[in-house]
Design a protein around this motif. Structure first.
Motif, PDB file in Angstrom:
ATOM      1  N   GLN A 133       0.816  -1.203   0.000  1.00 55.80           N
ATOM      2  CA  GLN A 133       0.000   0.000   0.000  1.00 55.80           C
ATOM      3  C   GLN A 133       0.858   1.265   0.000  1.00 55.80           C
ATOM      4  O   GLN A 133       0.965   1.955  -0.995  1.00 55.80           O
ATOM      5  CB  GLN A 133      -0.941  -0.001   1.212  1.00 55.80           C
ATOM      6  CG  GLN A 133      -2.094  -0.974   1.110  1.00 55.80           C
ATOM      7  CD  GLN A 133      -3.149  -0.497   0.134  1.00 55.80           C
ATOM      8  OE1 GLN A 133      -3.064  -0.758  -1.060  1.00 55.80           O
ATOM      9  NE2 GLN A 133      -4.158   0.192   0.639  1.00 55.80           N
ATOM     10  N   VAL A 134       1.419   1.608   1.144  1.00 53.66           N
ATOM     11  CA  VAL A 134       2.249   2.813   1.253  1.00 53.66           C
ATOM     12  C   VAL A 134       3.552   2.467   1.982  1.00 53.66           C
ATOM     13  O   VAL A 134       3.560   1.569   2.825  1.00 53.66           O
ATOM     14  CB  VAL A 134       1.512   3.951   2.019  1.00 53.66           C
ATOM     15  CG1 VAL A 134       0.338   4.448   1.217  1.00 53.66           C
ATOM     16  CG2 VAL A 134       1.081   3.510   3.402  1.00 53.66           C
ATOM     17  N   PRO A 135       4.623   3.168   1.599  1.00 54.04           N
ATOM     18  CA  PRO A 135       4.687   4.282   0.648  1.00 54.04           C
ATOM     19  C   PRO A 135       4.529   3.812  -0.788  1.00 54.04           C
ATOM     20  O   PRO A 135       4.891   2.681  -1.125  1.00 54.04           O
ATOM     21  CB  PRO A 135       6.081   4.869   0.885  1.00 54.04           C
ATOM     22  CG  PRO A 135       6.881   3.713   1.419  1.00 54.04           C
ATOM     23  CD  PRO A 135       5.930   2.901   2.247  1.00 54.04           C
ATOM     24  N   THR A 147       5.934   4.833   7.743  1.00 48.77           N
ATOM     25  CA  THR A 147       5.042   3.697   7.961  1.00 48.77           C
ATOM     26  C   THR A 147       4.903   2.902   6.668  1.00 48.77           C
ATOM     27  O   THR A 147       4.514   3.450   5.631  1.00 48.77           O
ATOM     28  CB  THR A 147       3.658   4.157   8.438  1.00 48.77           C
ATOM     29  OG1 THR A 147       3.799   4.825   9.699  1.00 48.77           O
ATOM     30  CG2 THR A 147       2.718   2.969   8.608  1.00 48.77           C
ATOM     31  N   PHE A 148       5.229   1.620   6.739  1.00 49.77           N
ATOM     32  CA  PHE A 148       5.059   0.702   5.613  1.00 49.77           C
ATOM     33  C   PHE A 148       3.785  -0.104   5.857  1.00 49.77           C
ATOM     34  O   PHE A 148       3.617  -0.686   6.935  1.00 49.77           O
ATOM     35  CB  PHE A 148       6.265  -0.229   5.501  1.00 49.77           C
ATOM     36  CG  PHE A 148       7.548   0.484   5.151  1.00 49.77           C
ATOM     37  CD1 PHE A 148       7.984   0.549   3.833  1.00 49.77           C
ATOM     38  CD2 PHE A 148       8.307   1.107   6.131  1.00 49.77           C
ATOM     39  CE1 PHE A 148       9.146   1.209   3.498  1.00 49.77           C
ATOM     40  CE2 PHE A 148       9.481   1.774   5.805  1.00 49.77           C
ATOM     41  CZ  PHE A 148       9.900   1.823   4.487  1.00 49.77           C
ATOM     42  N   SER A 149       2.900  -0.161   4.860  1.00 48.44           N
ATOM     43  CA  SER A 149       1.635  -0.876   5.057  1.00 48.44           C
ATOM     44  C   SER A 149       1.291  -1.687   3.816  1.00 48.44           C
ATOM     45  O   SER A 149       1.749  -1.402   2.710  1.00 48.44           O
ATOM     46  CB  SER A 149       0.505   0.091   5.395  1.00 48.44           C
ATOM     47  OG  SER A 149       0.155   0.874   4.282  1.00 48.44           O
ATOM     48  N   TRP A 150       0.439  -2.706   4.025  1.00 53.34           N
ATOM     49  CA  TRP A 150       0.054  -3.628   2.957  1.00 53.34           C
ATOM     50  C   TRP A 150      -1.351  -4.131   3.227  1.00 53.34           C
ATOM     51  O   TRP A 150      -1.898  -3.951   4.324  1.00 53.34           O
ATOM     52  CB  TRP A 150       1.045  -4.798   2.877  1.00 53.34           C
ATOM     53  CG  TRP A 150       1.316  -5.430   4.227  1.00 53.34           C
ATOM     54  CD1 TRP A 150       0.662  -6.483   4.792  1.00 53.34           C
ATOM     55  CD2 TRP A 150       2.297  -5.014   5.192  1.00 53.34           C
ATOM     56  NE1 TRP A 150       1.174  -6.753   6.030  1.00 53.34           N
ATOM     57  CE2 TRP A 150       2.183  -5.876   6.304  1.00 53.34           C
ATOM     58  CE3 TRP A 150       3.264  -4.004   5.220  1.00 53.34           C
ATOM     59  CZ2 TRP A 150       2.998  -5.743   7.436  1.00 53.34           C
ATOM     60  CZ3 TRP A 150       4.075  -3.874   6.345  1.00 53.34           C
ATOM     61  CH2 TRP A 150       3.928  -4.752   7.437  1.00 53.34           C
ATOM     62  N   LEU A 151      -1.956  -4.764   2.213  1.00 50.93           N
ATOM     63  CA  LEU A 151      -3.319  -5.272   2.356  1.00 50.93           C
ATOM     64  C   LEU A 151      -3.337  -6.648   3.020  1.00 50.93           C
ATOM     65  O   LEU A 151      -2.414  -7.453   2.851  1.00 50.93           O
ATOM     66  CB  LEU A 151      -3.981  -5.374   0.984  1.00 50.93           C
ATOM     67  CG  LEU A 151      -4.283  -4.049   0.275  1.00 50.93           C
ATOM     68  CD1 LEU A 151      -4.841  -4.313  -1.113  1.00 50.93           C
ATOM     69  CD2 LEU A 151      -5.256  -3.206   1.088  1.00 50.93           C
ATOM     70  N   PHE A 176      16.442  -3.741   7.243  1.00 51.48           N
ATOM     71  CA  PHE A 176      15.380  -4.031   8.219  1.00 51.48           C
ATOM     72  C   PHE A 176      14.763  -5.375   7.873  1.00 51.48           C
ATOM     73  O   PHE A 176      14.526  -5.685   6.702  1.00 51.48           O
ATOM     74  CB  PHE A 176      14.311  -2.930   8.172  1.00 51.48           C
ATOM     75  CG  PHE A 176      13.262  -3.057   9.238  1.00 51.48           C
ATOM     76  CD1 PHE A 176      13.463  -2.545  10.505  1.00 51.48           C
ATOM     77  CD2 PHE A 176      12.056  -3.694   8.966  1.00 51.48           C
ATOM     78  CE1 PHE A 176      12.494  -2.672  11.494  1.00 51.48           C
ATOM     79  CE2 PHE A 176      11.086  -3.817   9.944  1.00 51.48           C
ATOM     80  CZ  PHE A 176      11.300  -3.307  11.205  1.00 51.48           C
ATOM     81  N   ASP A 177      14.484  -6.172   8.911  1.00 52.86           N
ATOM     82  CA  ASP A 177      13.933  -7.516   8.716  1.00 52.86           C
ATOM     83  C   ASP A 177      13.065  -7.843   9.931  1.00 52.86           C
ATOM     84  O   ASP A 177      13.574  -8.011  11.035  1.00 52.86           O
ATOM     85  CB  ASP A 177      15.081  -8.515   8.588  1.00 52.86           C
ATOM     86  CG  ASP A 177      14.605  -9.916   8.209  1.00 52.86           C
ATOM     87  OD1 ASP A 177      13.382 -10.130   8.153  1.00 52.86           O
ATOM     88  OD2 ASP A 177      15.463 -10.784   7.983  1.00 52.86           O
ATOM     89  N   LYS A 178      11.743  -7.906   9.722  1.00 50.51           N
ATOM     90  CA  LYS A 178      10.844  -8.067  10.862  1.00 50.51           C
ATOM     91  C   LYS A 178       9.605  -8.847  10.467  1.00 50.51           C
ATOM     92  O   LYS A 178       9.058  -8.676   9.373  1.00 50.51           O
ATOM     93  CB  LYS A 178      10.416  -6.677  11.369  1.00 50.51           C
ATOM     94  CG  LYS A 178       9.563  -6.697  12.625  1.00 50.51           C
ATOM     95  CD  LYS A 178      10.371  -7.042  13.869  1.00 50.51           C
ATOM     96  CE  LYS A 178       9.554  -6.924  15.133  1.00 50.51           C
ATOM     97  NZ  LYS A 178      10.337  -7.238  16.340  1.00 50.51           N
ATOM     98  N   TYR A 185       3.963  -1.311   9.663  1.00 53.57           N
ATOM     99  CA  TYR A 185       5.069  -1.238  10.604  1.00 53.57           C
ATOM    100  C   TYR A 185       5.796   0.081  10.377  1.00 53.57           C
ATOM    101  O   TYR A 185       6.059   0.468   9.233  1.00 53.57           O
ATOM    102  CB  TYR A 185       6.040  -2.404  10.410  1.00 53.57           C
ATOM    103  CG  TYR A 185       6.783  -2.785  11.668  1.00 53.57           C
ATOM    104  CD1 TYR A 185       6.281  -3.784  12.494  1.00 53.57           C
ATOM    105  CD2 TYR A 185       7.946  -2.140  12.047  1.00 53.57           C
ATOM    106  CE1 TYR A 185       6.933  -4.138  13.664  1.00 53.57           C
ATOM    107  CE2 TYR A 185       8.612  -2.478  13.210  1.00 53.57           C
ATOM    108  CZ  TYR A 185       8.099  -3.480  14.014  1.00 53.57           C
ATOM    109  OH  TYR A 185       8.749  -3.815  15.175  1.00 53.57           O
ATOM    110  N   ASN A 186       6.097   0.767  11.483  1.00 56.33           N
ATOM    111  CA  ASN A 186       6.804   2.039  11.403  1.00 56.33           C
ATOM    112  C   ASN A 186       8.305   1.802  11.502  1.00 56.33           C
ATOM    113  O   ASN A 186       8.769   1.160  12.446  1.00 56.33           O
ATOM    114  CB  ASN A 186       6.334   2.988  12.502  1.00 56.33           C
ATOM    115  CG  ASN A 186       6.903   4.379  12.334  1.00 56.33           C
ATOM    116  OD1 ASN A 186       7.969   4.688  12.848  1.00 56.33           O
ATOM    117  ND2 ASN A 186       6.190   5.218  11.613  1.00 56.33           N
TER     118      ASN A 186
END
Length: 315
Positions: A133-135, A147-151, A176-178, A185-186
Motif C-alpha cells: 500500500q504505502v509508501p 510507515t510501511f503498510s500492505w493489504l 530491516f527484517d521483521k 510497521y513504522n
C-alpha cells in the motif's frame, strides 16, 4: 475562387470557436459507457489479489469503483467504494462471490454504472502475493519516520517485512527484517538513500510469494542557502524595487520575508510570500528602511537556511 477564401476562413473560425469552447464548457459524459476489462464477467480465480481495470472515458476526470458481495441486488458486504483518477485499481479480496461496477464522472455529469461479476475460490497462501500500500512505489519522503503498510491476505497469520538499500543482493545483510501480525510497521529511515521493500505472508503451514518490490527515497537534505544579488545591502533603491537572488539547485520554490525597520515584524500580512521565481517587485513607502531575506524549499518540503539579512531604503 475569390468567394472560397472567406468561406474557408469562416470554417476555420467555427472550428476554432468549437475547440476553444471545449476548454471552458465541460462536455457531458452521461451518454457514454464504461467498458470493463478485468476481471472479465463470470471469471473464476484462485488469486486473492485482483486488478480492476477498464477503458478510459473521454472527458472523465475520475471514476467511482464499487465492489460488493455477493451482488448489488442482495448485498451482504460493501467491500469498496472509492473515487479514483486512474482507470486501474489493485485490491486483495477473500474467497467469495463478488460484483463490481464503475461509472465515470466529471464536474458536471456522470455515466451510468457498468457492472460485472467474478468468483474467488479458497487456495493455499503459497499461491498468493501480498499487495503493498504505502509508501507508493518510487515516492520520495523527507520524513525519517516511515510507515510501511500492505493489504490483508486471507489465511495469513503474520507478515514478513524486509527493507534493503542494495536490492536484496544479500539477504543476510538487510537494512530491516521483521515479522509482525499487523498490516503496517513504522520504520525509522536513517540515511538519505533509495530503500527497497517487500512483504510476504506466513501461516503455520505455508508462506506466500514475495510481493512486488517497491522503492521509496528518503531525502532529508535541504537546499543550499540562498545568495542574494540585488539590491546590495544599505543602498537607497528607487520604488518599485526588484529584489533578486541566485537559484538554488534543488529548490522548487522560495520563501521571501520583508521586515519593517525593527528587523522582526513582517512588512505586511502577505509575508512571508511563496515564489517559484528568483525575483520579486516590492513597492514601499518613500524614505522607509526595510530588511529582506530568502530561503529555498525543495519539492518534498526540506527547508534551507535563510540568506543573509539585507536592508535598503526606499526612495
Amino acid at each position: 475562387m475569390e468567394r472560397a477564401i472567406p468561406f474557408r476562413r469562416l470554417i476555420i473560425s467555427l472550428l476554432f470557436v468549437l475547440t476553444g469552447c471545449k476548454e471552458f464548457i465541460e462536455p457531458s459524459i452521461q451518454d457514454r459507457k464504461v467498458n470493463l476489462l478485468a476481471p472479465a464477467a463470470n471469471t473464476e480465480s484462485i488469486q486473492y489479489a485482483q486488478s480492476f481495470w477498464w477503458e478510459p472515458v473521454e472527458d472523465a476526470l475520475k471514476y467511482r469503483l464499487q465492489v460488493v458481495s455477493p451482488n448489488f441486488t442482495n448485498t451482504a458486504r460493501l467491500i469498496l467504494d472509492t473515487l479514483i483518477t486512474p482507470n486501474r485499481f489493485n485490491f486483495t479480496l477473500d474467497p467469495g462471490n463478488y460484483e463490481w461496477r464503475v461509472r465515470a464522472e466529471n464536474g458536471s455529469s456522470q455515466t451510468a454504472y457498468t457492472t460485472s461479476n467474478f468468483i474467488i475460490y479458497a487456495s493455499s497462501i503459497k499461491d498468493q502475493q501480498v499487495q503493498l500500500q504505502v509508501p507508493a512505489n518510487n515516492s520520495v519522503t523527507a520524513s525519517g519516520s516511515q510507515t510501511f503498510s500492505w493489504l490483508k491476505l486471507y489465511g495469513a497469520e503474520q507478515y514478513h517485512l524486509e527493507i534493503d538499500t542494495n536490492n536484496f543482493a544479500d539477504e543476510k545483510v538487510l537494512f530491516f527484517d521483521k515479522t509482525t501480525p499487523n498490516l503496517e510497521y513504522n520504520v525509522p529511515l536513517t540515511r538519505d538513500k533509495i530503500y527497497q521493500w517487500r512483504v510476504k505472508a506466513l501461516n503455520d503451514t505455508a508462506e506466500s510469494k514475495w510481493s512486488a518490490i517497491q522503492n521509496v527515497t528518503f531525502d532529508s537534505t535541504p537546499p543550499a542557502q540562498v545568495t542574494l544579488t540585488t539590491p546590495a545591502t544599505g543602498v537607497a533603491a528607487t520604488s518599485p524595487v526588484t529584489l533578486r537572488w541566485d537559484a538554488a539547485a534543488t529548490a522548487a520554490r522560495y520563501q521571501l520575508v520583508i521586515y519593517k525597520s525593527d528587523q522582526t515584524t513582517p512588512y505586511s500580512s502577505i509575508f512571508p510570500v511563496s515564489l517559484t521565481t528568483t525575483s520579486y517587485t516590492f513597492t514601499g513607502v518613500l524614505g522607509e528602511k526595510v530588511y529582506w531575506q530568502v530561503r529555498a524549499i525543495d519539492a518534498i518540503g526540506n527547508v534551507g537556511a535563510y540568506s543573509e539579512l539585507r536592508n535598503f531604503t526606499v526612495q
